[in-house]
Design a protein around this motif. Sequence first.
Motif, PDB file in Angstrom:
ATOM      1  N   CYS A  26       5.062  -0.150   5.599  1.00 39.94           N
ATOM      2  CA  CYS A  26       5.508   0.342   4.432  1.00 39.94           C
ATOM      3  C   CYS A  26       6.556   1.563   5.062  1.00 39.94           C
ATOM      4  O   CYS A  26       7.276   1.949   3.954  1.00 39.94           O
TER       5      CYS A  26
ATOM      6  N   CYS B 115       0.975   2.465   5.059  1.00 38.36           N
ATOM      7  CA  CYS B 115       0.852   1.570   6.312  1.00 38.36           C
ATOM      8  C   CYS B 115       2.166   1.924   7.142  1.00 38.36           C
ATOM      9  O   CYS B 115       3.443   2.237   6.668  1.00 38.36           O
TER      10      CYS B 115
ATOM     11  N   CYS C 208       3.653  -5.517   5.002  1.00 39.55           N
ATOM     12  CA  CYS C 208       2.251  -4.739   4.664  1.00 39.55           C
ATOM     13  C   CYS C 208       1.085  -5.656   4.698  1.00 39.55           C
ATOM     14  O   CYS C 208       1.003  -6.572   4.005  1.00 39.55           O
ATOM     15  N   GLU C 209       0.092  -5.261   5.421  1.00 37.25           N
ATOM     16  CA  GLU C 209      -0.994  -5.973   5.724  1.00 37.25           C
ATOM     17  C   GLU C 209      -2.163  -5.563   4.596  1.00 37.25           C
ATOM     18  O   GLU C 209      -3.392  -6.514   4.411  1.00 37.25           O
ATOM     19  N   ASN C 210      -1.774  -4.666   3.941  1.00 36.03           N
ATOM     20  CA  ASN C 210      -2.909  -4.159   2.704  1.00 36.03           C
ATOM     21  C   ASN C 210      -2.214  -4.530   1.477  1.00 36.03           C
ATOM     22  O   ASN C 210      -2.684  -3.938   0.282  1.00 36.03           O
ATOM     23  N   ILE C 211      -1.198  -5.440   1.369  1.00 35.08           N
ATOM     24  CA  ILE C 211      -0.489  -5.812   0.057  1.00 35.08           C
ATOM     25  C   ILE C 211      -1.501  -6.421  -0.715  1.00 35.08           C
ATOM     26  O   ILE C 211      -2.261  -7.280  -0.424  1.00 35.08           O
ATOM     27  N   GLU C 212      -1.306  -6.387  -2.102  1.00 36.61           N
ATOM     28  CA  GLU C 212      -1.991  -7.230  -3.295  1.00 36.61           C
ATOM     29  C   GLU C 212      -1.692  -8.878  -2.732  1.00 36.61           C
ATOM     30  O   GLU C 212      -2.378  -9.497  -2.976  1.00 36.61           O
TER      31      GLU C 212
ATOM     32  N   CYS D 221       0.651  -1.371  -0.090  1.00 35.41           N
ATOM     33  CA  CYS D 221      -0.195  -0.119   0.251  1.00 35.41           C
ATOM     34  C   CYS D 221       0.977   1.196   0.121  1.00 35.41           C
ATOM     35  O   CYS D 221       0.363   2.388  -0.547  1.00 35.41           O
TER      36      CYS D 221
END
Length: 364
Positions: free
Chosen positions: A106, A103, A115-119, A100
């Motif tokens: 990142c 975060c 990263c917990e919002n990663i693709e 992302c």
Amino acid sequence: MTIEGIPKEMKAVQVVEFHKPYKIHQVPTPTQLKDHEILLKTVVASLCHTDSMVTAGKFPTKLPCTASHEGTGIVKAVGSKVTNFKVGDRVMSGLPKGPCGSCVNCQKNDWRQYCENIEGHIGVFVDGAFAEYHVVDSRSSCHIPDNVSFTSAAPLACAGCTIYRAIIVSEVKKGDWLAIVGAGGGLGHLGIQFARAKGINIVAIDARDEGLELCKKAGAEHIFDAREGNEIVVKKIQDLTDGLGVHAAINVSEHETSADLACEVTRMHGYMIQVAQPDRVSIAFQQLIFRDIQVKGTLIAGQEYSQQMLHDVGKHNIKVETNLFYGLEEVPRMVELSHSGKMKGKAVCVVDNDELKKEKVSSS
């Protein structure tokens, strides 16, 4: 962006159903790149233990998914915001794809892989390297030095990066003692060499004849057979280390007793670095409470440490034990042999032998 001159379809090895063998078939070639992505013509891709976890449904992988998160290739196209790679570059694929960027993880260089919002990570959540072409993120991928080959670099994309970061996380210094439990495998034999290159004293522990042999080949001077039992192994290692034990231990074995053993061989107040991924990590409370062993988990390294690792591989002539298979059609046989327990080192698939033959690796 659309990429010209790339075939519409390509061969890929995919997980199409959990608990089932890979399927090899034609799929559309990825021709749409996001801003930070690069398209690689795959030269070499290798097999990792995590691949078996994907096929077993251990992750929420969306199927079908092209397998392998250990790849190398040649850049064929770059996204609009890529500044660190150009067409023709030799690349070791980065696992994290599409972080992302905003975060807490990142914001710190070596936490971006968390990263917990990663693709997703290639070959685990998104399509990976067992294909004629694959897409990776320029923010996690690395340049392959001129003195490192495609076949050496591919297994390093996960196994090498993981054990390299584990050594850093262990905080052992030159002259300290470090134990690796499961040292005779793909990660372990690299860890032995990385640690020795840093001047760290290595204790190698394994429970397979093939593994013990690989420990010796990797340069370990102090090798112990876990089949002798924890009590005997611990006593021998304490005798070697002034009765104290090692400063830190890295556990890369999933055996139910391995985490306990890693703690037992470590001196009081030392670190045990857990790398292996069993369903549960079992450690006797005495190790944590009465001996103050501190447990740390670690994932793969970020881009900076990964690039540093590749330079160390070239500088110190680190050898990756590889078993080469030629062509994506050979992947099922790779899987079978790697799961037999008789293979030493890493199973590696040469996806494009013509490109591999063109490779000229310098000696310095």
